[in-house]
Design an enzyme around this catalytic site. Sequence first.
Site, PDB file in Angstrom:
ATOM      1  N   GLY A 128       0.812  -1.216   0.000  1.00 43.14           N
ATOM      2  CA  GLY A 128       0.000   0.000   0.000  1.00 43.14           C
ATOM      3  C   GLY A 128       0.839   1.256   0.000  1.00 43.14           C
TER       4      GLY A 128
ATOM      5  N   GLU B  18      -2.915  13.615  -1.371  1.00 44.97           N
ATOM      6  CA  GLU B  18      -1.492  13.952  -1.203  1.00 44.97           C
ATOM      7  C   GLU B  18      -0.746  13.706  -2.523  1.00 44.97           C
ATOM      8  OE1 GLU B  18      -0.237  13.431   3.283  1.00 44.97           O
ATOM      9  OE2 GLU B  18      -0.488  11.478   2.341  1.00 44.97           O
TER      10      GLU B  18
ATOM     11  N   CYS C 183       6.295  12.318   8.725  1.00 41.60           N
ATOM     12  CA  CYS C 183       7.250  11.748   7.771  1.00 41.60           C
ATOM     13  C   CYS C 183       8.278  12.768   7.285  1.00 41.60           C
ATOM     14  CB  CYS C 183       6.496  11.190   6.571  1.00 41.60           C
ATOM     15  SG  CYS C 183       5.207  12.292   5.960  1.00 41.60           S
TER      16      CYS C 183
HETATM   17  O1  FUB Z   1       1.862   7.121   4.748  1.00 38.68           O
HETATM   18  C1  FUB Z   1       3.162   7.444   5.213  1.00 38.68           C
HETATM   19  C2  FUB Z   1       3.493   8.865   4.866  1.00 38.68           C
HETATM   20  O2  FUB Z   1       2.545   9.717   5.510  1.00 38.68           O
HETATM   21  C3  FUB Z   1       3.380   9.242   3.422  1.00 38.68           C
HETATM   22  O3  FUB Z   1       4.532   8.998   2.686  1.00 38.68           O
HETATM   23  C4  FUB Z   1       3.104  10.685   3.508  1.00 38.68           C
HETATM   24  O4  FUB Z   1       2.631  11.231   2.319  1.00 38.68           O
HETATM   25  C5  FUB Z   1       2.109  10.733   4.618  1.00 38.68           C
HETATM   26  O5  FUB Z   1       0.840  10.400   4.163  1.00 38.68           O
HETATM   27 ZN    ZN Z   2       6.192  13.754   4.448  1.00 36.94          ZN
END
Ligand code: FUB
Ligand code: ZN
Length: 658
Positions: A202, A319, A403
Amino acid sequence: MDILKRYAVLFAAMLISNGVISQQSMQKMEPVKFSEVNITDQFWKPKIDNVATKTLDACIYQTEVKTARIRNFEKVARHQGEKHEGIFYDDSDVFKALEAMAYSLKTHPNPTMEKKCDEWIDKIAAAQQPDGYLNTFYTLNEPDKRYSDMSMHEDYNNGHLIEAAVAYYNATGKRKLLDVSIRWADHFDALFGPGKRDWVTGHQELELALVKLYKTTGDDKYLKLADWLLSERGKGLAKGYTWTEWKDTGYAQDLVPVKQQKEITGHAVRAMYMYTGAADVAAQTGDLGYLKAMRNVWEDVVYRNMYITGGIGSAGNNEGFTTDYDLPNEQAYCETCASVGMVFWNQRMNSLTGSSEYIDVLERSLYNGALDGLSLSGDRFFYGNPLASRGQHARREWFGTACCPANIARLVASIGDYIYAKNNEGIAINLFVGSNTTIKVSNTDIVIKQETNYPWNGKVKVTVDPGKKTKFKLLIRIPGWYNSNMVPGNLYTSVGVNVSQSVPAFLLNGKSIPAEVSNGYAILQREWKKGDVLEFEFAMPVKKVASRDDLKQNNNRIALQRGPIVYCVEGTDNNNSAWNIIIPAETNFDEIAYDVSGEKIIALTATLPVIIIGNDKISVSTEKKKIIAIPYYTWANRGKTEMQVWLPTSIKDVKINY
Ligand code: FUB
Ligand code: ZN
């Protein structure tokens, strides 16, 4: 059959059966590792120091004290039935911070930080299950639901574990985390793969990490696993997703098999990590299928879906990407991680093809979209990086989904990875960064020293010191911004001022030498000798940049760029307003030395019409005012204020709120 013949047959059988290692590596250039590059640069060195002394402390504090990220590992080891706190992918932030600390330790030895890393590593190791499984969310909350939902990041988290483990092993020689990551990778490999369970991750990331593990251990099962993970996509095999948007929208680039992909879709970070992984696999296996697909997707990104800052992923709801040319400025999402991913992917594309246009894009994302994610103080962050603000945006100490901070930290700490590349024929200078390194060409150590005040000045001095006279090619990237077509595909072009030369003059020991141009590099092939000094200068006039008409948001607007740096106007320097300024097309800008929160920069200034709203809130007049534009990456360091990158060229396009 004698023993040698038997081995030869066995080896040939392996090549045929696994299909992975059956082709030659097709990498045209190999990046020189940051650990081989000593950075002396006036622009980057203070930023690397800041990461070492401020950013990483912020990451440690947030990871260990303010949030439960480390506590989750402790809870697993305690076996007291405690529940997980936070989000299911929080483990990844621990690993990413460790990776950033590892890079930093290599250039900034720090026993206290190393002790902290070892402490964390002990806790991580103690949370690993006897079968190699490692995930604090499932182990604490739903141990019987492991691997039931492919969107739940179990593999993404541990991709970051592998990256951290490889980095820490390279920095310190300590194997503990590497062994943890190998145990996890072996456990995952035992469950998933051809003839075993399917897995359509995912959130891609594990692929690129597995290639790093392959390169570190030499065990090609990790490379095969990476290739297989890529091959699982686009076949309708995804199972258990908690996110419904997944299946139909290309959110996780699972609509079409990777090698058939032509368009960019979905979540930007997922896409960047996946294509980086695909490029890494292709570099090892020589699989042209990935390269062909990635070139099409890359063109779709760069020609139609990339901001002038090199930021990507315009929409917040996924995103990620929307439709072509849909690049709103104020609503731009442009996650910091996505720009970091652009740096990764474009470097890999440069290595695969030897073409400098990928470094042009890398440089754009690096100096603008990515660097904007880190405050000048080093301890505040942007998650999204909009290109316009009414004053609502502020840098933050941390985020629920965190992140970005450690991602920008690991990039800055390892910036030396992107400066030089090499192959059997010579050395390429990709980024202009004050530094020195020693690179082996034709079995001779060549010491290269770069001195420059880039990105504020385009003069570069390169001292070449081969142990003995050696013939090789020195490749100097001619930056894309140097010419009027600012980016490959001409989404953005400079208007008005043009630098007519396509190649600067190259002076060797004060005398002009000819340069052949190929793939965007000036190629200087000669017998180099001790103390040779090469000098060149990329003129850096202020460029007014227009975007293609298709990019409606920027119609009748221009942006400013000088060298690789994209500018913006911020209220702080302009009577608290950035939305009332007009830049008539014929405006010329002056360059001034300026200071933004201690960062010594070149600002741009001009006297421009500014709209004044009367007290009656109806009457409108214009006045001429001195306007200052600052580098985009420095905005929002002095409090909340208005900001714009794209400025209207006439009064009718001013979008002032009153
Ligand atoms: O899902 C892990 C991280 O959190 C993604 O890479 C970012 O875009 C944020 O959604
Ligand atoms: Zn990030």
